[in-house]
Design a protein around this motif. Structure first.
Motif, PDB file in Angstrom:
ATOM      1  N   PRO A 155     -10.317 -14.970  22.235  1.00 36.09           N
ATOM      2  CA  PRO A 155     -10.949 -16.046  21.455  1.00 36.09           C
ATOM      3  C   PRO A 155     -11.704 -15.515  20.238  1.00 36.09           C
ATOM      4  N   TYR A 156     -12.347 -14.352  20.398  1.00 32.68           N
ATOM      5  CA  TYR A 156     -13.131 -13.804  19.288  1.00 32.68           C
ATOM      6  C   TYR A 156     -12.261 -13.528  18.072  1.00 32.68           C
ATOM      7  N   ILE A 157     -11.160 -12.826  18.261  1.00 32.85           N
ATOM      8  CA  ILE A 157     -10.363 -12.414  17.102  1.00 32.85           C
ATOM      9  C   ILE A 157      -9.682 -13.617  16.446  1.00 32.85           C
ATOM     10  N   VAL A 158      -9.377 -14.670  17.238  1.00 25.50           N
ATOM     11  CA  VAL A 158      -8.761 -15.871  16.666  1.00 25.50           C
ATOM     12  C   VAL A 158      -9.780 -16.656  15.839  1.00 25.50           C
ATOM     13  N   VAL A 159     -10.938 -16.948  16.433  1.00 26.70           N
ATOM     14  CA  VAL A 159     -11.969 -17.709  15.722  1.00 26.70           C
ATOM     15  C   VAL A 159     -12.503 -16.900  14.540  1.00 26.70           C
ATOM     16  N   TRP A 160     -12.777 -15.621  14.769  1.00 28.69           N
ATOM     17  CA  TRP A 160     -13.299 -14.759  13.709  1.00 28.69           C
ATOM     18  C   TRP A 160     -12.355 -14.737  12.514  1.00 28.69           C
ATOM     19  N   GLY A 161     -11.053 -14.600  12.777  1.00 24.53           N
ATOM     20  CA  GLY A 161     -10.088 -14.515  11.691  1.00 24.53           C
ATOM     21  C   GLY A 161     -10.057 -15.773  10.844  1.00 24.53           C
ATOM     22  N   PHE A 162     -10.158 -16.928  11.493  1.00 24.04           N
ATOM     23  CA  PHE A 162     -10.101 -18.193  10.759  1.00 24.04           C
ATOM     24  C   PHE A 162     -11.314 -18.342   9.832  1.00 24.04           C
ATOM     25  N   VAL A 163     -12.510 -18.078  10.377  1.00 23.22           N
ATOM     26  CA  VAL A 163     -13.722 -18.243   9.576  1.00 23.22           C
ATOM     27  C   VAL A 163     -13.834 -17.128   8.543  1.00 23.22           C
ATOM     28  N   TYR A 164     -13.503 -15.895   8.949  1.00 27.86           N
ATOM     29  CA  TYR A 164     -13.617 -14.779   8.006  1.00 27.86           C
ATOM     30  C   TYR A 164     -12.639 -14.942   6.846  1.00 27.86           C
ATOM     31  N   GLY A 165     -11.451 -15.454   7.130  1.00 32.70           N
ATOM     32  CA  GLY A 165     -10.474 -15.627   6.063  1.00 32.70           C
ATOM     33  C   GLY A 165     -11.023 -16.482   4.940  1.00 32.70           C
ATOM     34  N   ALA A 166     -11.691 -17.589   5.292  1.00 31.87           N
ATOM     35  CA  ALA A 166     -12.281 -18.463   4.269  1.00 31.87           C
ATOM     36  C   ALA A 166     -13.413 -17.751   3.543  1.00 31.87           C
ATOM     37  N   ALA A 167     -14.279 -17.048   4.306  1.00 32.36           N
ATOM     38  CA  ALA A 167     -15.416 -16.358   3.690  1.00 32.36           C
ATOM     39  C   ALA A 167     -14.953 -15.257   2.748  1.00 32.36           C
ATOM     40  N   ALA A 168     -13.924 -14.512   3.159  1.00 31.63           N
ATOM     41  CA  ALA A 168     -13.433 -13.407   2.334  1.00 31.63           C
ATOM     42  C   ALA A 168     -12.825 -13.914   1.040  1.00 31.63           C
ATOM     43  N   MET A 169     -12.052 -14.994   1.126  1.00 30.91           N
ATOM     44  CA  MET A 169     -11.450 -15.530  -0.093  1.00 30.91           C
ATOM     45  C   MET A 169     -12.509 -16.121  -1.025  1.00 30.91           C
ATOM     46  N   ALA A 170     -13.502 -16.805  -0.451  1.00 26.14           N
ATOM     47  CA  ALA A 170     -14.586 -17.324  -1.281  1.00 26.14           C
ATOM     48  C   ALA A 170     -15.365 -16.184  -1.932  1.00 26.14           C
ATOM     49  N   GLY A 171     -15.559 -15.095  -1.167  1.00 28.13           N
ATOM     50  CA  GLY A 171     -16.297 -13.948  -1.684  1.00 28.13           C
ATOM     51  C   GLY A 171     -15.617 -13.281  -2.859  1.00 28.13           C
ATOM     52  N   THR A 172     -14.295 -13.272  -2.877  1.00 32.33           N
ATOM     53  CA  THR A 172     -13.577 -12.717  -4.037  1.00 32.33           C
ATOM     54  C   THR A 172     -13.509 -13.737  -5.169  1.00 32.33           C
ATOM     55  N   GLY A 173     -13.493 -15.021  -4.818  1.00 31.29           N
ATOM     56  CA  GLY A 173     -13.385 -16.057  -5.834  1.00 31.29           C
ATOM     57  C   GLY A 173     -14.627 -16.199  -6.698  1.00 31.29           C
ATOM     58  N   LEU A 174     -15.816 -15.976  -6.106  1.00 29.56           N
ATOM     59  CA  LEU A 174     -17.065 -16.153  -6.851  1.00 29.56           C
ATOM     60  C   LEU A 174     -17.165 -15.253  -8.087  1.00 29.56           C
ATOM     61  N   PRO A 175     -17.014 -13.925  -7.946  1.00 28.88           N
ATOM     62  CA  PRO A 175     -17.141 -13.092  -9.150  1.00 28.88           C
ATOM     63  C   PRO A 175     -16.010 -13.315 -10.142  1.00 28.88           C
TER      64      PRO A 175
END
Length: 424
Positions: free
Chosen positions: A99-119
């Motif tokens: 469950p950790y790697i599935v949930v983590w991947g979904f939320v992290y994917g959005a955070a990582a893309m937003a993190g690159t999009g901001l700068p």
């Protein structure tokens, strides 16, 4: 850099003194682990307490060296992946990690893309933050899809170079107070600073990606106890570089923010605030250069996760399905590796437009808070039992260090759980 199948790498690491050309997987795991959120935590610590928490960076690097060395030592000493080690401790590890790697991947994917999009949006506003983030996620997918480790390592090295030059350059630009920095290496906790201490020490150099180190050294071609020495050198140099980078971040926070009593936002937007401060103090060029470094930090984390955590997922699924670690479906470039890359990239795009569902964020916070204690405790368990040949088991210094790591990360987990529940 040599590829995983390059026999020159193996011969060199076993037959001659390892050189700089062999350094790679450690830098990958350290670069992947230092993301925008970690930089903001360090900047906030510097803005609140000046140089007083410099010592926490050293402690954080030492903790991560201990844990990454333990993960690498287990893999080299046993020829097994870290997930095979966890599985040997009981099926409860499946019920946590799945469950950790599935949930983590979904939320992290959005955070990582937003993190690159901001700068990127700040530098080139003709596309929105979500558009730049999605483009970055797709670029990450293309870079790691075919599983060419040597290319992946070169990309990470280039991004680390950009991160390092921009942040160390920004620190040098502020003319740091070196005597105060030296005083900050004395372990003291200012009133009300415990959470900041835990955040800085815990955030230096990664969480789940620490466990990916064993997979990266395998792809590098380091697969036997004969590679133990080069693995330790690789790990030590990587976190020395990371330490310099994070100390530079603290210097910027102390000199630009603490001295001027400037507060910045939490989250990735805090780095945008800092670029504005740099631009107003030194000129628009300084803010733009820093934004490039911000993007490199975010992009290195994205690419590293798209590669390393996808390998962990492939190993997890292969193990649950009864396949060995050498089965094609369990390896880099296999179908489960690619399935997880798709999971990291496409479903999270929805969150970038529709917002983050509260209960998913709560699950992410709760499951994620337990990962570093989980890693610390399971490494202690694995490296003190007959799962590892006697000569490679923990000695007293390693046990003391890992116990201290476990205690620190349990304290941090309690704090993160409280924050997750309050924010639900």
């Amino acid at each position: 850099m040599a590829s995983a199948t390059d026999t020159t790498t193996t011969t060199t690491t076993e037959g001659r003194r390892p050189g700089w050309s062999l350094i790679g997987p450690g830098l990958v795991v350290a670069a992947t682990g230092v993301g925008a959120a970690d930089l903001v935590a360090t900047l906030i610590a510097g803005s609140k307490y000046g140089y007083a928490l410099s010592w926490t960076v050293v402690v954080g690097c030492v903790m991560k060296i201990v844990l990454v060395e333990g993960a690498g030592r287990f893999s080299l000493a046993t020829g097994r992946t870290i997930y095979e080690g966890w599985s040997s401790l009981g099926r409860w590890t499946h019920w946590y990690f799945g469950p950790y790697i599935v949930v983590w991947g979904f939320v992290y994917g959005a955070a990582a893309m937003a993190g690159t999009g901001l700068p990127l949006h700040s530098l080139m506003p003709f596309l929105s933050v979500p558009a730049w983030g999605i483009l970055s996620g797709l670029i990450g997918l293309v870079l790691v899809w075919w599983g060419h480790y040597a290319l992946f390592e070169k990309v990470c090295a280039a991004l680390v170079g950009i991160m390092f030059v921009t942040m160390v350059g920004a620190a040098a630009l502020t003319l740091p107070n070196l005597p105060e920095l030296a005083k900050g290496l004395v372990p003291l906790i200012p009133d009300g600073a415990l959470v900041n201490v835990l955040s800085v020490a815990g955030g230096v150099g990664g969480t789940i990606t620490l466990a990916a180190y064993g997979y990266w050294i395998r792809e590098k071609g380091w697969t036997t106890p004969g590679h133990m020495r080069v693995m330790r050198i690789d790990n030590g140099i990587a976190y020395l570089v990371t330490g310099i980078f994070v100390v530079s971040t603290l210097i910027v926070g102390a000199e630009l923010l603490y001295s001027a009593n400037i507060a910045i936002k939490t989250g990735d937007e805090g780095l945008l605030s800092l670029s504005d401060v740099l631009a107003s103090r030194y000129g628009a060029w300084a803010g733009s250069v820093f934004l490039v470094g911000f993007w490199a930090a975010a992009m290195s984390s994205l690419v590293g996760v798209w590669n390393g955590v996808s390998m962990m997922f492939a190993d997890f699924v292969g193990h649950v399905r009864g396949h060995g670690q050498d089965h094609p479906d369990s390896r880099l470039g296999g179908k489960w590796y690619r399935a997880y890359i798709l999971w990291l990239t496409f479903p999270p795009m929805v969150m970038m437009f529709l917002g983050k569902p509260v209960y998913l964020i709560l699950a992410y916070g709760v499951l994620g808070a337990f990962f570093m204690p989980f890693l610390s405790v399971t490494l202690l368990w694995l490296l003190n039992t007959d799962r590892v040949p006697r000569e490679w088991r923990n000695k007293l210094p390693s046990n003391v260090a890992m116990v201290l790591c476990a205690a620190a990360f349990i304290a941090l987990a309690v704090n993160e759980l409280q924050k997750a529940v309050r924010g639900a």
